[in-house]
Design a protein around this motif. Structure first.
Motif, PDB file in Angstrom:
ATOM      1  N   MET A 174     -43.901  94.078 100.964  1.00 16.03           N
ATOM      2  CA  MET A 174     -45.192  93.485 101.312  1.00 16.03           C
ATOM      3  C   MET A 174     -45.567  92.417 100.300  1.00 16.03           C
ATOM      4  O   MET A 174     -45.073  92.423  99.174  1.00 16.03           O
ATOM      5  N   VAL A 175     -46.456  91.521 100.718  1.00 16.71           N
ATOM      6  CA  VAL A 175     -46.961  90.497  99.811  1.00 16.71           C
ATOM      7  C   VAL A 175     -48.469  90.645  99.671  1.00 16.71           C
ATOM      8  O   VAL A 175     -49.158  91.120 100.583  1.00 16.71           O
ATOM      9  N   ASP A 176     -48.977  90.252  98.532  1.00 16.22           N
ATOM     10  CA  ASP A 176     -50.414  90.174  98.280  1.00 16.22           C
ATOM     11  C   ASP A 176     -50.916  88.926  99.006  1.00 16.22           C
ATOM     12  O   ASP A 176     -50.586  87.808  98.644  1.00 16.22           O
ATOM     13  N   LEU A 177     -51.700  89.126 100.053  1.00 15.07           N
ATOM     14  CA  LEU A 177     -52.069  88.016 100.918  1.00 15.07           C
ATOM     15  C   LEU A 177     -52.895  86.957 100.195  1.00 15.07           C
ATOM     16  O   LEU A 177     -52.758  85.764 100.469  1.00 15.07           O
ATOM     17  N   GLY A 185     -46.717  93.154 105.176  1.00 13.14           N
ATOM     18  CA  GLY A 185     -45.266  93.057 105.281  1.00 13.14           C
ATOM     19  C   GLY A 185     -44.856  92.912 106.731  1.00 13.14           C
ATOM     20  O   GLY A 185     -45.002  93.845 107.514  1.00 13.14           O
ATOM     21  N   SER A 186     -44.399  91.738 107.117  1.00 16.14           N
ATOM     22  CA  SER A 186     -43.992  91.489 108.498  1.00 16.14           C
ATOM     23  C   SER A 186     -43.203  90.191 108.572  1.00 16.14           C
ATOM     24  O   SER A 186     -43.564  89.205 107.926  1.00 16.14           O
ATOM     25  N   LYS A 187     -42.153  90.188 109.385  1.00 17.90           N
ATOM     26  CA  LYS A 187     -41.407  88.953 109.615  1.00 17.90           C
ATOM     27  C   LYS A 187     -42.038  88.117 110.717  1.00 17.90           C
ATOM     28  O   LYS A 187     -41.774  86.924 110.831  1.00 17.90           O
ATOM     29  N   GLU A 188     -42.873  88.754 111.535  1.00 18.39           N
ATOM     30  CA  GLU A 188     -43.465  88.072 112.682  1.00 18.39           C
ATOM     31  C   GLU A 188     -44.872  87.554 112.395  1.00 18.39           C
ATOM     32  O   GLU A 188     -45.234  86.466 112.828  1.00 18.39           O
ATOM     33  N   TYR A 189     -45.660  88.346 111.691  1.00 25.58           N
ATOM     34  CA  TYR A 189     -47.067  88.014 111.495  1.00 25.58           C
ATOM     35  C   TYR A 189     -47.319  87.577 110.055  1.00 25.58           C
ATOM     36  O   TYR A 189     -46.966  88.290 109.118  1.00 25.58           O
ATOM     37  N   LYS A 190     -47.928  86.422 109.924  1.00 24.78           N
ATOM     38  CA  LYS A 190     -48.235  85.862 108.609  1.00 24.78           C
ATOM     39  C   LYS A 190     -49.731  85.588 108.499  1.00 24.78           C
ATOM     40  O   LYS A 190     -50.398  85.296 109.487  1.00 24.78           O
ATOM     41  N   GLY A 191     -50.235  85.660 107.285  1.00 21.46           N
ATOM     42  CA  GLY A 191     -51.640  85.348 107.058  1.00 21.46           C
ATOM     43  C   GLY A 191     -51.893  83.858 107.213  1.00 21.46           C
ATOM     44  O   GLY A 191     -51.117  83.037 106.739  1.00 21.46           O
TER      45      GLY A 191
END
Length: 201
Positions: free
Chosen positions: A134-137, A166-172
């Motif tokens: 996961m990433v810190d948005l 954490g997602s390959k499809e959904y980004k902030g």
């Protein structure tokens, strides 16, 4: 707070609420609201190793992924990690949470009060535990710069609340801090923490 929330018909009609009776709130519980338009399958509570009765609330959403032509799972967890000078306990809690959210889920989110400052050495340790799951948005959308408008705990000028994705499809695509404006002529704030709101696409 929960009683007030449940008295609003808007929330009753439009959201699933993880605790409708207040049995998991005290002393340091969290609640999760999920829109009824989302294909929710479960909301579960998982007790964490803690001296302060901390737990993880997790919602699981399953939906048809048209792009990849298969069922897809998203887990959304909310947590209030151990408070005060308990860095090792927070690490222990995260070491349990991250694998759980990652298991059998293509998409995952972790939200809440992490009780560690984004500028601290402990934050580096947290990143090593989270790894690339996961990433810190806030860091991702704000270029990694700890700016004043990212503060969520004004008493110490700290960013201790997070939205991790954490997602390959959904980004902030956007994110902001809310609840900084006081009510009652500016004297009364909704909480001692500011809120975070984000959009995923």
């Amino acid at each position: 707070f929960l009683r007030l929330l449940l008295n609003f018909s808007y929330f009753q009609q439009n959201f699933y609420i993880s605790d409708a009776r207040g049995t998991t709130i005290c002393p340091y519980g969290v609640i999760l609201l999920v829109r009824k338009t989302l294909p929710l399958t479960t909301i579960s509570k998982y007790t964490l190793p803690s001296l302060m009765a901390r737990s993880l609330i997790c919602a699981q959403i399953e939906f048809w992924d048209e792009k990849n032509n298969r069922n897809s799972v998203m887990k959304i967890g909310t947590v209030h990690l151990e408070s005060m000078n308990n860095a090792e306990k927070r690490r222990e809690q995260l070491e349990l949470i991250i694998p759980f959210l990652s298991k059998d889920a293509e998409h995952r989110m972790l939200l809440g009060d992490f009780n560690l400052d984004a500028k601290s050495e402990e934050n580096r340790v947290m990143k090593s535990v989270v790894g690339d799951s996961m990433v810190d948005l806030w860091e991702e959308l704000k270029g990694g710069k700890e700016r004043e408008d990212g503060v969520t705990f004004s008493e110490y000028g700290s960013r201790i609340d997070r939205i991790m994705v954490g997602s390959k499809e959904y980004k902030g695509s956007e994110m902001s801090v809310i609840g900084k404006e006081g009510m009652d002529g500016g004297k009364l704030l909704p909480s001692d923490h500011f809120g975070l709101v984000a959009t995923l696409e």
